[in-house]
Design an enzyme around this catalytic site. Structure first.
Site, PDB file in Angstrom:
ATOM      1  N   ASP A 124      44.613  74.404  63.143  1.00  0.00           N
ATOM      2  CA  ASP A 124      44.703  72.895  62.865  1.00  0.00           C
ATOM      3  C   ASP A 124      44.707  71.946  64.111  1.00  0.00           C
ATOM      4  OD1 ASP A 124      47.439  73.295  63.596  1.00  0.00           O
ATOM      5  OD2 ASP A 124      48.083  72.868  61.512  1.00  0.00           O
TER       6      ASP A 124
ATOM      7  N   ASN B 105      58.701  72.419  54.645  1.00  0.00           N
ATOM      8  CA  ASN B 105      58.247  72.140  53.255  1.00  0.00           C
ATOM      9  C   ASN B 105      57.298  73.262  52.636  1.00  0.00           C
ATOM     10  OD1 ASN B 105      56.139  71.527  54.657  1.00  0.00           O
ATOM     11  ND2 ASN B 105      55.834  69.510  54.137  1.00  0.00           N
TER      12      ASN B 105
ATOM     13  N   HIS C 180      54.649  74.287  54.231  1.00  0.00           N
ATOM     14  CA  HIS C 180      53.419  74.312  54.783  1.00  0.00           C
ATOM     15  C   HIS C 180      52.854  75.392  55.573  1.00  0.00           C
ATOM     16  CE1 HIS C 180      54.018  71.464  58.416  1.00  0.00           C
ATOM     17  NE2 HIS C 180      54.154  72.714  58.760  1.00  0.00           N
TER      18      HIS C 180
ATOM     19  N   GLU D 136      49.743  70.699  53.328  1.00  0.00           N
ATOM     20  CA  GLU D 136      50.901  70.381  52.805  1.00  0.00           C
ATOM     21  C   GLU D 136      51.232  70.716  51.328  1.00  0.00           C
ATOM     22  OE1 GLU D 136      53.125  69.213  54.947  1.00  0.00           O
ATOM     23  OE2 GLU D 136      52.578  67.721  56.225  1.00  0.00           O
TER      24      GLU D 136
HETATM   25  P1  PGA Z   1      57.522  75.058  64.200  1.00  0.00           P
HETATM   26  O1  PGA Z   1      56.338  74.646  63.204  1.00  0.00           O
HETATM   27  O2  PGA Z   1      57.043  76.348  64.600  1.00  0.00           O
HETATM   28  O3  PGA Z   1      57.643  73.863  65.241  1.00  0.00           O
HETATM   29  O4  PGA Z   1      59.045  75.016  63.311  1.00  0.00           O
HETATM   30  C1  PGA Z   1      55.907  75.366  62.100  1.00  0.00           C
HETATM   31  C2  PGA Z   1      55.086  74.719  61.309  1.00  0.00           C
HETATM   32  O5  PGA Z   1      54.998  73.686  61.146  1.00  0.00           O
HETATM   33  O6  PGA Z   1      53.866  75.406  60.994  1.00  0.00           O
END
Ligand code: PGA
Length: 264
Positions: free
Chosen positions: A67, A136, A138, A143
Protein backbone atom coordinates in the site's frame (compact mmCIF):
# COMPACT_ATOMS: atom_id res chain seq x y z
CA UNK A 1 -3.12 -21.62 9.43
CA UNK A 2 0.23 -22.23 11.03
CA UNK A 3 0.36 -20.35 14.35
CA UNK A 4 3.89 -19.75 15.60
CA UNK A 5 4.18 -18.27 19.10
CA UNK A 6 7.65 -17.04 20.05
CA UNK A 7 9.18 -15.31 23.05
CA UNK A 8 9.61 -11.78 21.75
CA UNK A 9 9.84 -9.42 18.78
CA UNK A 10 13.44 -10.42 18.04
CA UNK A 11 12.48 -14.09 17.61
CA UNK A 12 9.46 -13.11 15.51
CA UNK A 13 11.66 -11.08 13.14
CA UNK A 14 14.18 -13.90 12.85
CA UNK A 15 11.54 -16.54 12.15
CA UNK A 16 9.87 -14.30 9.54
CA UNK A 17 13.20 -13.46 7.92
CA UNK A 18 14.06 -17.16 7.65
CA UNK A 19 10.90 -17.79 5.64
CA UNK A 20 12.04 -15.13 3.15
CA UNK A 21 15.60 -16.50 3.14
CA UNK A 22 14.29 -20.01 2.37
CA UNK A 23 12.08 -18.65 -0.39
CA UNK A 24 14.95 -16.73 -2.04
CA UNK A 25 17.33 -19.66 -1.75
CA UNK A 26 14.77 -21.95 -3.38
CA UNK A 27 13.83 -19.42 -6.07
CA UNK A 28 16.19 -16.44 -6.53
CA UNK A 29 13.73 -14.81 -8.96
CA UNK A 30 10.98 -14.78 -6.33
CA UNK A 31 8.19 -12.23 -6.34
CA UNK A 32 8.13 -10.77 -2.83
CA UNK A 33 5.14 -9.00 -1.30
CA UNK A 34 6.38 -6.45 1.22
CA UNK A 35 4.86 -4.34 3.98
CA UNK A 36 5.58 -1.15 5.89
CA UNK A 37 4.96 -0.24 9.54
CA UNK A 38 7.09 -0.74 12.64
CA UNK A 39 6.79 -4.52 12.77
CA UNK A 40 8.67 -5.44 9.55
CA UNK A 41 11.69 -3.22 10.32
CA UNK A 42 13.57 -5.86 12.35
CA UNK A 43 12.80 -8.49 9.70
CA UNK A 44 14.28 -6.19 7.03
CA UNK A 45 17.40 -5.69 9.17
CA UNK A 46 17.75 -9.47 9.28
CA UNK A 47 17.41 -9.72 5.50
CA UNK A 48 19.98 -6.95 4.97
CA UNK A 49 22.43 -8.83 7.21
CA UNK A 50 21.80 -12.13 5.40
CA UNK A 51 22.27 -10.36 2.03
CA UNK A 52 25.58 -8.86 3.18
CA UNK A 53 26.67 -12.25 4.54
CA UNK A 54 26.09 -13.75 1.08
CA UNK A 55 23.31 -16.11 2.19
CA UNK A 56 20.78 -14.57 -0.20
CA UNK A 57 20.67 -12.28 -3.19
CA UNK A 58 17.83 -10.06 -4.32
CA UNK A 59 19.46 -9.44 -7.73
CA UNK A 60 16.77 -11.44 -9.52
CA UNK A 61 13.88 -10.73 -7.15
CA UNK A 62 10.88 -8.54 -7.85
CA UNK A 63 8.89 -6.83 -5.10
CA UNK A 64 5.41 -5.40 -4.67
CA UNK A 65 4.40 -3.42 -1.62
CA UNK A 66 0.97 -3.64 -0.11
CA UNK A 67 0.00 0.00 0.00
CA UNK A 68 0.82 3.68 -0.21
CA UNK A 69 -0.68 6.95 0.95
CA UNK A 70 -2.60 8.68 -1.79
CA UNK A 71 -1.31 12.22 -2.28
CA UNK A 72 2.32 11.67 -1.29
CA UNK A 73 5.24 11.59 -3.74
CA UNK A 74 7.72 8.74 -3.40
CA UNK A 75 10.36 11.16 -2.08
CA UNK A 76 8.10 12.40 0.74
CA UNK A 77 9.62 11.12 4.01
CA UNK A 78 6.26 9.71 5.16
CA UNK A 79 5.57 7.89 1.90
CA UNK A 80 5.88 4.13 1.95
CA UNK A 81 8.16 4.26 -1.11
CA UNK A 82 10.57 6.40 0.89
CA UNK A 83 10.26 4.04 3.89
CA UNK A 84 11.07 0.99 1.75
CA UNK A 85 14.09 2.66 0.15
CA UNK A 86 15.41 3.68 3.57
CA UNK A 87 14.61 0.48 5.47
CA UNK A 88 15.47 -2.12 2.82
CA UNK A 89 16.04 -1.37 -0.85
CA UNK A 90 19.02 1.01 -0.42
CA UNK A 91 20.88 -1.65 1.58
CA UNK A 92 20.44 -4.77 -0.56
CA UNK A 93 21.37 -5.85 -4.08
CA UNK A 94 17.86 -5.50 -5.50
CA UNK A 95 17.40 -3.63 -8.79
CA UNK A 96 15.29 -0.62 -7.73
CA UNK A 97 13.44 -0.89 -11.08
CA UNK A 98 12.15 -4.26 -9.91
CA UNK A 99 10.61 -2.77 -6.74
CA UNK A 100 6.99 -1.66 -6.90
CA UNK A 101 5.03 0.49 -4.48
CA UNK A 102 1.57 1.78 -5.50
CA UNK A 103 2.05 5.30 -6.91
CA UNK A 104 0.74 7.76 -4.33
CA UNK A 105 1.11 10.60 -6.82
CA UNK A 106 -0.75 8.91 -9.71
CA UNK A 107 -2.63 11.36 -11.95
CA UNK A 108 -5.39 8.77 -12.27
CA UNK A 109 -5.36 6.54 -9.15
CA UNK A 110 -8.14 4.27 -10.47
CA UNK A 111 -6.09 3.40 -13.56
CA UNK A 112 -2.96 3.07 -11.40
CA UNK A 113 -4.71 0.37 -9.33
CA UNK A 114 -5.53 -1.63 -12.45
CA UNK A 115 -1.96 -1.27 -13.71
CA UNK A 116 -0.63 -2.50 -10.33
CA UNK A 117 -2.76 -5.64 -10.57
CA UNK A 118 -1.50 -6.21 -14.13
CA UNK A 119 2.11 -5.81 -13.05
CA UNK A 120 1.68 -8.41 -10.30
CA UNK A 121 0.07 -10.80 -12.77
CA UNK A 122 2.81 -10.20 -15.37
CA UNK A 123 5.45 -10.99 -12.74
CA UNK A 124 3.76 -14.37 -12.25
CA UNK A 125 1.98 -13.59 -8.96
CA UNK A 126 3.38 -13.09 -5.48
CA UNK A 127 5.33 -16.03 -4.03
CA UNK A 128 5.45 -14.82 -0.44
CA UNK A 129 3.53 -11.90 1.06
CA UNK A 130 4.55 -10.20 4.30
CA UNK A 131 1.78 -8.65 6.40
CA UNK A 132 1.51 -6.64 9.58
CA UNK A 133 -1.87 -6.21 11.22
CA UNK A 134 -3.65 -3.12 12.50
CA UNK A 135 -5.23 -3.03 15.95
CA UNK A 136 -8.54 -3.14 14.09
CA UNK A 137 -7.52 -6.24 12.13
CA UNK A 138 -6.65 -4.45 8.89
CA UNK A 139 -4.15 -5.97 6.45
CA UNK A 140 -2.57 -3.54 4.02
CA UNK A 141 -5.01 -0.65 4.23
CA UNK A 142 -7.98 -3.00 3.96
CA UNK A 143 -9.94 -1.61 6.86
CA UNK A 144 -12.87 -3.41 8.53
CA UNK A 145 -15.80 -3.82 6.09
CA UNK A 146 -13.42 -4.25 3.13
CA UNK A 147 -14.69 -6.70 0.54
CA UNK A 148 -13.12 -10.08 1.12
CA UNK A 149 -12.42 -10.56 -2.60
CA UNK A 150 -11.38 -6.94 -3.25
CA UNK A 151 -8.53 -6.03 -5.59
CA UNK A 152 -6.07 -3.10 -5.55
CA UNK A 153 -8.07 0.09 -5.09
CA UNK A 154 -8.38 3.46 -3.36
CA UNK A 155 -9.42 3.10 0.29
CA UNK A 156 -10.34 5.59 2.98
CA UNK A 157 -8.48 5.09 6.26
CA UNK A 158 -10.35 4.72 9.53
CA UNK A 159 -9.90 7.27 12.31
CA UNK A 160 -8.15 4.55 14.35
CA UNK A 161 -5.54 3.96 11.62
CA UNK A 162 -4.98 7.68 11.10
CA UNK A 163 -4.44 8.06 14.86
CA UNK A 164 -2.11 5.04 15.00
CA UNK A 165 0.00 6.46 12.18
CA UNK A 166 -0.06 10.08 13.38
CA UNK A 167 3.12 9.33 15.35
CA UNK A 168 5.08 9.35 12.09
CA UNK A 169 3.88 12.83 11.05
CA UNK A 170 4.86 16.22 12.48
CA UNK A 171 2.01 18.02 14.24
CA UNK A 172 1.39 20.54 11.44
CA UNK A 173 2.19 18.08 8.62
CA UNK A 174 -0.43 16.98 6.08
CA UNK A 175 -1.47 13.38 6.85
CA UNK A 176 -3.35 11.65 4.03
CA UNK A 177 -6.68 9.99 4.79
CA UNK A 178 -6.72 8.00 1.56
CA UNK A 179 -4.55 5.18 0.31
CA UNK A 180 -4.00 2.80 -2.56
CA UNK A 181 -3.91 -0.74 -1.22
CA UNK A 182 -3.76 -4.24 -2.62
CA UNK A 183 -7.15 -5.79 -2.05
CA UNK A 184 -7.89 -8.74 0.17
CA UNK A 185 -8.37 -10.86 -2.95
CA UNK A 186 -4.94 -9.71 -4.19
CA UNK A 187 -3.38 -10.77 -0.87
CA UNK A 188 -5.19 -14.12 -0.91
CA UNK A 189 -3.69 -14.85 -4.34
CA UNK A 190 -0.16 -14.88 -2.86
CA UNK A 191 1.19 -18.43 -2.73
CA UNK A 192 2.32 -17.98 0.88
CA UNK A 193 1.32 -15.34 3.43
CA UNK A 194 3.36 -14.45 6.51
CA UNK A 195 1.68 -12.22 9.09
CA UNK A 196 3.79 -10.81 11.91
CA UNK A 197 2.41 -9.27 15.09
CA UNK A 198 4.06 -8.32 18.35
CA UNK A 199 2.94 -6.65 21.55
CA UNK A 200 -0.10 -6.59 23.77
CA UNK A 201 -1.88 -3.97 21.63
CA UNK A 202 -2.22 -6.54 18.81
CA UNK A 203 -3.61 -9.32 21.05
CA UNK A 204 -7.26 -8.59 20.36
CA UNK A 205 -6.76 -8.41 16.59
CA UNK A 206 -4.83 -11.70 16.69
CA UNK A 207 -7.58 -13.35 18.73
CA UNK A 208 -10.14 -12.24 16.12
CA UNK A 209 -7.88 -13.35 13.25
CA UNK A 210 -7.12 -16.82 14.58
CA UNK A 211 -10.15 -17.78 16.66
CA UNK A 212 -12.86 -15.36 15.58
CA UNK A 213 -15.34 -15.95 12.78
CA UNK A 214 -14.26 -15.19 9.23
CA UNK A 215 -15.62 -11.69 8.87
CA UNK A 216 -15.00 -8.42 7.05
CA UNK A 217 -15.12 -6.83 10.51
CA UNK A 218 -11.61 -8.30 10.97
CA UNK A 219 -10.03 -8.41 7.48
CA UNK A 220 -7.10 -10.57 8.66
CA UNK A 221 -9.55 -13.35 9.59
CA UNK A 222 -9.77 -14.08 5.86
CA UNK A 223 -6.40 -15.81 6.23
CA UNK A 224 -8.41 -18.72 7.65
CA UNK A 225 -9.28 -19.33 3.98
CA UNK A 226 -5.67 -19.26 2.74
CA UNK A 227 -3.97 -22.58 2.08
CA UNK A 228 -0.52 -21.44 3.22
CA UNK A 229 -0.72 -18.73 5.87
CA UNK A 230 1.75 -18.45 8.75
CA UNK A 231 0.91 -16.24 11.73
CA UNK A 232 4.12 -15.42 13.62
CA UNK A 233 3.51 -13.67 16.96
CA UNK A 234 5.16 -13.06 20.29
CA UNK A 235 3.82 -14.10 23.70
CA UNK A 236 2.25 -10.67 24.25
CA UNK A 237 0.30 -10.77 20.98
CA UNK A 238 -0.84 -14.33 21.80
CA UNK A 239 -2.14 -13.36 25.24
CA UNK A 240 -5.84 -13.46 24.33
CA UNK A 241 -5.76 -16.75 22.41
CA UNK A 242 -7.71 -19.61 24.01
CA UNK A 243 -5.64 -22.47 22.57
CA UNK A 244 -2.02 -21.36 23.02
CA UNK A 245 -0.89 -24.79 24.28
CA UNK A 246 -2.37 -26.52 21.26
CA UNK A 247 -0.70 -24.10 18.79
CA UNK A 248 2.64 -24.54 20.56
CA UNK A 249 2.23 -28.31 20.45
CA UNK A 250 1.51 -28.33 16.71
CA UNK A 251 4.50 -26.09 16.01
CA UNK A 252 6.80 -28.30 18.10
CA UNK A 253 5.58 -31.34 16.13
CA UNK A 254 6.12 -29.44 12.85
CA UNK A 255 9.67 -28.60 13.81
CA UNK A 256 10.38 -32.23 14.79
CA UNK A 257 9.07 -33.40 11.43
CA UNK A 258 11.15 -30.81 9.55
CA UNK A 259 14.29 -31.82 11.49
CA UNK A 260 13.62 -35.49 10.64
CA UNK A 261 13.16 -34.66 6.95
CA UNK A 262 16.33 -32.57 6.95
CA UNK A 263 18.34 -35.52 8.32
CA UNK A 264 17.20 -37.83 5.51
P1 PGA B 1 2.69 -1.60 12.76
O1 PGA B 1 1.53 -1.51 11.67
O2 PGA B 1 3.61 -2.67 12.32
O3 PGA B 1 3.32 -0.24 12.73
O4 PGA B 1 2.03 -1.90 14.07
C1 PGA B 1 0.92 -2.68 11.21
C2 PGA B 1 -0.21 -2.35 10.28
O5 PGA B 1 -0.93 -1.37 10.50
O6 PGA B 1 -0.38 -3.10 9.31
Amino acid sequence: MQIVILKDATEVAEYGANLFVNQLQKKPASVLGLATGSTPVALYQNLIARNHAGDISFANAISFNLDEYLGLDGDHPQSYRYFMNQQLFNHIDIDINNTHVPPGNAADPIVACEVYEQQIAQAGGIDIQLLGIGRNGHIGFNEPSSGLTSRTRVKTLTKATIEDNARFFAEDEYQPHLSITMGIGTILDAKKVVLLATGENKAQAIKATVEGPLTAACPASVLQMHRNAVIVIDEAASSQLADVDFYKHIEAENQKLLARLARK
